[in-house]
Design a protein around this motif. Structure first.
Motif, PDB file in Angstrom:
ATOM      1  N   HIS A 129       3.481  -2.709  11.800  1.00 12.98           N
ATOM      2  CA  HIS A 129       2.856  -1.534  11.188  1.00 12.98           C
ATOM      3  C   HIS A 129       2.532  -1.766   9.717  1.00 12.98           C
ATOM      4  O   HIS A 129       1.549  -1.221   9.191  1.00 12.98           O
ATOM      5  CB  HIS A 129       3.789  -0.328  11.343  1.00 12.98           C
ATOM      6  CG  HIS A 129       3.935   0.134  12.761  1.00 12.98           C
ATOM      7  ND1 HIS A 129       2.921   0.736  13.458  1.00 12.98           N
ATOM      8  CD2 HIS A 129       4.988   0.064  13.624  1.00 12.98           C
ATOM      9  CE1 HIS A 129       3.323   1.036  14.680  1.00 12.98           C
ATOM     10  NE2 HIS A 129       4.594   0.635  14.814  1.00 12.98           N
ATOM     11  N   PHE A 130       3.354  -2.558   9.028  1.00 12.64           N
ATOM     12  CA  PHE A 130       3.131  -2.800   7.600  1.00 12.64           C
ATOM     13  C   PHE A 130       2.796  -4.265   7.317  1.00 12.64           C
ATOM     14  O   PHE A 130       2.926  -4.717   6.189  1.00 12.64           O
ATOM     15  CB  PHE A 130       4.385  -2.400   6.804  1.00 12.64           C
ATOM     16  CG  PHE A 130       4.598  -0.917   6.730  1.00 12.64           C
ATOM     17  CD1 PHE A 130       4.032  -0.176   5.719  1.00 12.64           C
ATOM     18  CD2 PHE A 130       5.341  -0.265   7.697  1.00 12.64           C
ATOM     19  CE1 PHE A 130       4.221   1.191   5.650  1.00 12.64           C
ATOM     20  CE2 PHE A 130       5.536   1.096   7.651  1.00 12.64           C
ATOM     21  CZ  PHE A 130       4.967   1.833   6.624  1.00 12.64           C
ATOM     22  N   LYS A 187      -0.196  -5.745   8.848  1.00 15.41           N
ATOM     23  CA  LYS A 187      -1.487  -5.938   9.499  1.00 15.41           C
ATOM     24  C   LYS A 187      -2.277  -7.009   8.756  1.00 15.41           C
ATOM     25  O   LYS A 187      -2.315  -7.028   7.532  1.00 15.41           O
ATOM     26  CB  LYS A 187      -2.269  -4.628   9.531  1.00 15.41           C
ATOM     27  CG  LYS A 187      -1.635  -3.583  10.441  1.00 15.41           C
ATOM     28  CD  LYS A 187      -2.455  -2.315  10.485  1.00 15.41           C
ATOM     29  CE  LYS A 187      -1.815  -1.293  11.427  1.00 15.41           C
ATOM     30  NZ  LYS A 187      -2.586  -0.036  11.482  1.00 15.41           N
ATOM     31  N   GLU A 215       2.484   8.204   3.965  1.00 11.94           N
ATOM     32  CA  GLU A 215       2.122   8.830   5.242  1.00 11.94           C
ATOM     33  C   GLU A 215       3.233   8.630   6.275  1.00 11.94           C
ATOM     34  O   GLU A 215       3.551   9.530   7.058  1.00 11.94           O
ATOM     35  CB  GLU A 215       0.813   8.244   5.747  1.00 11.94           C
ATOM     36  CG  GLU A 215      -0.397   8.589   4.874  1.00 11.94           C
ATOM     37  CD  GLU A 215      -1.653   7.913   5.374  1.00 11.94           C
ATOM     38  OE1 GLU A 215      -1.566   7.165   6.376  1.00 11.94           O
ATOM     39  OE2 GLU A 215      -2.726   8.121   4.762  1.00 11.94           O
ATOM     40  N   TYR A 216       3.824   7.416   6.275  1.00 12.92           N
ATOM     41  CA  TYR A 216       4.904   7.149   7.214  1.00 12.92           C
ATOM     42  C   TYR A 216       6.136   8.001   6.892  1.00 12.92           C
ATOM     43  O   TYR A 216       6.839   8.458   7.802  1.00 12.92           O
ATOM     44  CB  TYR A 216       5.255   5.667   7.171  1.00 12.92           C
ATOM     45  CG  TYR A 216       6.352   5.279   8.150  1.00 12.92           C
ATOM     46  CD1 TYR A 216       6.107   5.221   9.521  1.00 12.92           C
ATOM     47  CD2 TYR A 216       7.629   4.993   7.698  1.00 12.92           C
ATOM     48  CE1 TYR A 216       7.110   4.884  10.408  1.00 12.92           C
ATOM     49  CE2 TYR A 216       8.640   4.654   8.588  1.00 12.92           C
ATOM     50  CZ  TYR A 216       8.376   4.599   9.949  1.00 12.92           C
ATOM     51  OH  TYR A 216       9.369   4.273  10.830  1.00 12.92           O
ATOM     52  N   GLU A 226       0.170   4.424  -0.322  1.00 15.19           N
ATOM     53  CA  GLU A 226      -0.282   5.576   0.441  1.00 15.19           C
ATOM     54  C   GLU A 226       0.116   5.466   1.921  1.00 15.19           C
ATOM     55  O   GLU A 226       0.488   6.468   2.550  1.00 15.19           O
ATOM     56  CB  GLU A 226      -1.806   5.723   0.346  1.00 15.19           C
ATOM     57  CG  GLU A 226      -2.311   6.055  -1.057  1.00 15.19           C
ATOM     58  CD  GLU A 226      -2.324   4.866  -1.976  1.00 15.19           C
ATOM     59  OE1 GLU A 226      -2.076   3.740  -1.483  1.00 15.19           O
ATOM     60  OE2 GLU A 226      -2.582   5.058  -3.184  1.00 15.19           O
ATOM     61  N   ARG A 227       0.078   4.255   2.475  1.00 12.68           N
ATOM     62  CA  ARG A 227       0.445   4.080   3.882  1.00 12.68           C
ATOM     63  C   ARG A 227       1.929   4.430   4.091  1.00 12.68           C
ATOM     64  O   ARG A 227       2.283   5.082   5.079  1.00 12.68           O
ATOM     65  CB  ARG A 227       0.169   2.640   4.324  1.00 12.68           C
ATOM     66  CG  ARG A 227       0.457   2.385   5.800  1.00 12.68           C
ATOM     67  CD  ARG A 227       0.259   0.919   6.148  1.00 12.68           C
ATOM     68  NE  ARG A 227      -1.128   0.494   5.897  1.00 12.68           N
ATOM     69  CZ  ARG A 227      -1.538  -0.759   6.031  1.00 12.68           C
ATOM     70  NH1 ARG A 227      -0.676  -1.703   6.412  1.00 12.68           N
ATOM     71  NH2 ARG A 227      -2.794  -1.068   5.788  1.00 12.68           N
ATOM     72  N   PHE A 228       2.779   3.994   3.160  1.00 11.58           N
ATOM     73  CA  PHE A 228       4.203   4.307   3.323  1.00 11.58           C
ATOM     74  C   PHE A 228       4.470   5.800   3.123  1.00 11.58           C
ATOM     75  O   PHE A 228       5.335   6.375   3.782  1.00 11.58           O
ATOM     76  CB  PHE A 228       5.034   3.487   2.334  1.00 11.58           C
ATOM     77  CG  PHE A 228       6.515   3.681   2.495  1.00 11.58           C
ATOM     78  CD1 PHE A 228       7.200   3.105   3.551  1.00 11.58           C
ATOM     79  CD2 PHE A 228       7.225   4.475   1.599  1.00 11.58           C
ATOM     80  CE1 PHE A 228       8.564   3.301   3.706  1.00 11.58           C
ATOM     81  CE2 PHE A 228       8.586   4.668   1.750  1.00 11.58           C
ATOM     82  CZ  PHE A 228       9.252   4.075   2.808  1.00 11.58           C
ATOM     83  N   ILE A 239       0.866  -1.183   0.000  1.00  6.71           N
ATOM     84  CA  ILE A 239       0.000   0.000   0.000  1.00  6.71           C
ATOM     85  C   ILE A 239       0.904   1.235   0.000  1.00  6.71           C
ATOM     86  O   ILE A 239       1.533   1.563   1.012  1.00  6.71           O
ATOM     87  CB  ILE A 239      -0.949   0.007   1.213  1.00  6.71           C
ATOM     88  CG1 ILE A 239      -1.789  -1.273   1.227  1.00  6.71           C
ATOM     89  CG2 ILE A 239      -1.829   1.254   1.186  1.00  6.71           C
ATOM     90  CD1 ILE A 239      -2.683  -1.403   2.447  1.00  6.71           C
TER      91      ILE A 239
END
Length: 588
Positions: free
Chosen positions: A185-186, A188, A160-161, A156-158, A154
């Protein structure tokens, strides 16, 4: 990354773990223990006296990292050879640093998984201290871990991180990296076993250089039987074991640039066959399906190709390329920052110059105000003088404009006259051309008339001879008269024919005469036209003299046409004709 750089990273972790108060210094007793352990693990003879000799001037105080490095390079790293177990070396350094720094609370991974992440961190971290892993390498590791676990990455999640990492200069230390992976965290939705298997697979590929592994059937060399083995592919060797726990090793297939791998057709009830041909032996192997067969062939061929050209394993080469790209980007960024600094300095200097210039301009403005007052007074005095001069200039300009208008009108009249003269000149040339053409036509008709007259004269002479011949034949005898009568009839027939030809010539002469009269009419028209243009030109300029036609005295007209012969020629021809007419006919 060479062996020395790889070892230094692990030793750095151990050294920093011994620095309890984080002052950058470690006591000599602890360094003795560390040095002894390093020499034991790397199979180097340990010399305890060398450390005392190296730091004999500082027996009681701690030793800094910079002070320990010369000893480490000279007595340990310069003597090391690649004949020791790197995993034992890494575990020794890991044991020293994990005991102090690893926080096991809320971690979903075991200590062994944390050790593997620590090794991966050392492999992907930058070659500068303190050791950190940049955002690009973090993304590479997490993306690879997600792929091995069968999850979906994903982006977008990275991203944001990464925004959260901005305050930490876009990098992580090893313990933050272990915490990031250990707390899931990555990952889930993944259980602990899946996460552990993913970490182990990435560890085997990046650290142990295990490019591919799996069960396949192998044909024996002596008994020729097929046995299932667990195969493990590394950049320069294919090892096969009795099972996947790697406890019982059955053999190795050493690879070099001269090896080759090729597909085989199905035989002996075995499918998906291929063989690896080396310099001494060939190995026949059977994969479980066509897809795995193709994957193994491609992986082995890649290793052979890399060995042939002397290049490292793909993940080592990819890491170096990413590192070179980052260094290049960093150099460009530093150059850009240096350029921006230079521009900022230049801008500040320019601002100071502008401020100094502004002060000078203010002083100049005050001086200019006083100067403007004096200038205004002088200008008022000169304004009246300029007004008088302007009135005079207007009068002179008006006179000049009138003269220019008059000259322009005269010039226009002169140009109009020139255009009229040019037009008359062109028309006169056309009239002269018509006259020249009429004279050429007259000359042509005259030549034609002369040829007709000559032909008519020859026919008349022939008729006179025939007439004389007839008179001579009358005086001959009666007997001859009959013969002559026949000849006379023939002659009369010829004479009649000649008379017809003469009439035809007369008609041709009449036509030529009509043509001549037409040409003369054209010539007269051209002469009149020329005379009228000559009068016009003479009236306008009097500079052009026209070409005059021939003399206009009365022409002699004969039955052959006007002006065909001169008077002397006609007199001579008349006398000749009279002589021939009066000459008696000669008897035949």
């Amino acid at each position: 990354m060479g062996l020395r750089d790889e070892l230094l990273k692990a030793i750095w972790h151990a050294f920093t773990a011994l620095d309890v108060d984080k002052s950058g210094k470690v006591s000599k007793s602890q360094l003795k223990v560390l040095s002894h352990n390093l020499c034991t693990v790397m199979k180097i003879p340990h010399d305890p006296v060398a450390l005392e000799e190296h730091f004999r001037d500082d027996d009681e105080g701690p030793v800094s990292n910079q002070g320990y490095m010369p000893y480490l390079n000279r007595f340990i790293l310069d003597k090391v050879q690649d004949n020791f177990d790197r995993m034992d070396f890494n575990r020794m350094c890991w044991t020293l640093c994990a005991r102090k720094n690893l926080n096991r609370n809320h971690l979903l991974i075991s200590d062994d998984d944390a050790f593997k992440i620590w090794c991966i961190f050392n492999f992907l971290s930058e070659e500068k201290y303190p050791l950190v892993m940049v955002a690009e390498e973090i993304e590479y590791f997490l993306r690879k871990l997600t792929d091995t676990m069968g999850g979906s990455w994903i982006e977008e999640r990275f991203e944001e991180y990464k925004l959260q990492l901005s305050s930490k200069h876009q990098c992580l230390i090893v313990w933050e990296m272990i915490e990031l992976v250990g707390k899931g965290h990555f990952s889930k939705g993944m259980d602990r076993q899946t996460l552990s298997m993913g970490i182990n697979e990435v560890f085997q590929e990046l650290i142990l250089d295990m490019l591919k592994q799996g069960y396949m059937m192998k044909k024996g060399h002596k008994r020729k039987n097929w046995t299932e083995r667990w195969f493990l592919l590394k950049p320069s060797v294919i090892s096969y074991y009795a099972s996947e726990d790697l406890t019982e090793k059955k053999g190795d297939i050493l690879l070099d640039g001269s090896c080759c791998v090729e597909s085989l057709p199905d035989k002996e009830g075995k499918k998906c066959l291929f063989y690896v041909k080396c310099s001494e032996k060939s190995f026949e192997i059977s994969a479980s399906d066509k897809k795995k067969k193709q994957e193994w062939i491609q992986a082995i061929q890649t290793c052979i190709t890399l060995l042939k050209v002397g290049r490292p394993a793909p993940h080592h080469e990819a890491r170096e390329k990413r590192r070179e790209l980052r260094q290049k980007q960093q150099a460009e960024q530093e150059e850009l920052e240096l350029r921006m600094t230079e521009l900022q300095t230049a801008n500040e200097n320019k601002q100071r110059e502008l401020e100094a210039m502004r002060k000078k301009l203010e002083e100049a403005a005050a001086n200019a105000t006083e100067e403007e007052r004096r200038r205004q007074q002088t200008q008022d005095e000169l304004q009246d003088l300029y007004r008088v001069e302007m009135e005079k200039e207007k009068m002179v300009r008006h006179q000049m404009e009138e003269q220019v208008a008059q000259k322009s009108s005269e010039l226009e009249q002169y140009l109009q006259r020139v255009r009229e003269l040019e037009s008359m000149y062109h028309r006169l040339e056309e009239a002269l051309e018509d006259e020249r053409q009429a004279r050429q036509d007259e000359e042509t008709v005259r030549k034609l008339q002369a040829s007709l007259l000559e032909e008519e004269a020859s026919k008349r002479a022939e008729l006179e001879q025939i007439h004389l011949y007839q008179q001579q034949t009358i005086s001959q005898t009666q007997a001859e008269k009959q013969e002559l009568e026949r000849e006379r009839l023939a002659k009369e027939s010829a004479l009649e024919s000649a008379m017809q030809q003469l009439q035809q010539l007369e008609a041709d002469r009449q036509g030529a005469l009509e043509q001549y009269e037409e040409v003369m009419k054209k010539l007269a028209d051209a002469a009149n036209n020329t005379k009228s243009w000559k009068d016009k030109v003479t009236h306008h300029e009097g500079l052009i003299r026209l070409i005059q036609p021939g003399p206009k005295h009365p022409q002699k007209i004969t039955n052959w046409g006007p002006a065909a012969f001169t008077e002397a020629e006609l007199s001579l021809r008349e006398k000749d004709w009279q002589v021939k007419k009066n000459r008696p006919a000669t008897p035949q």
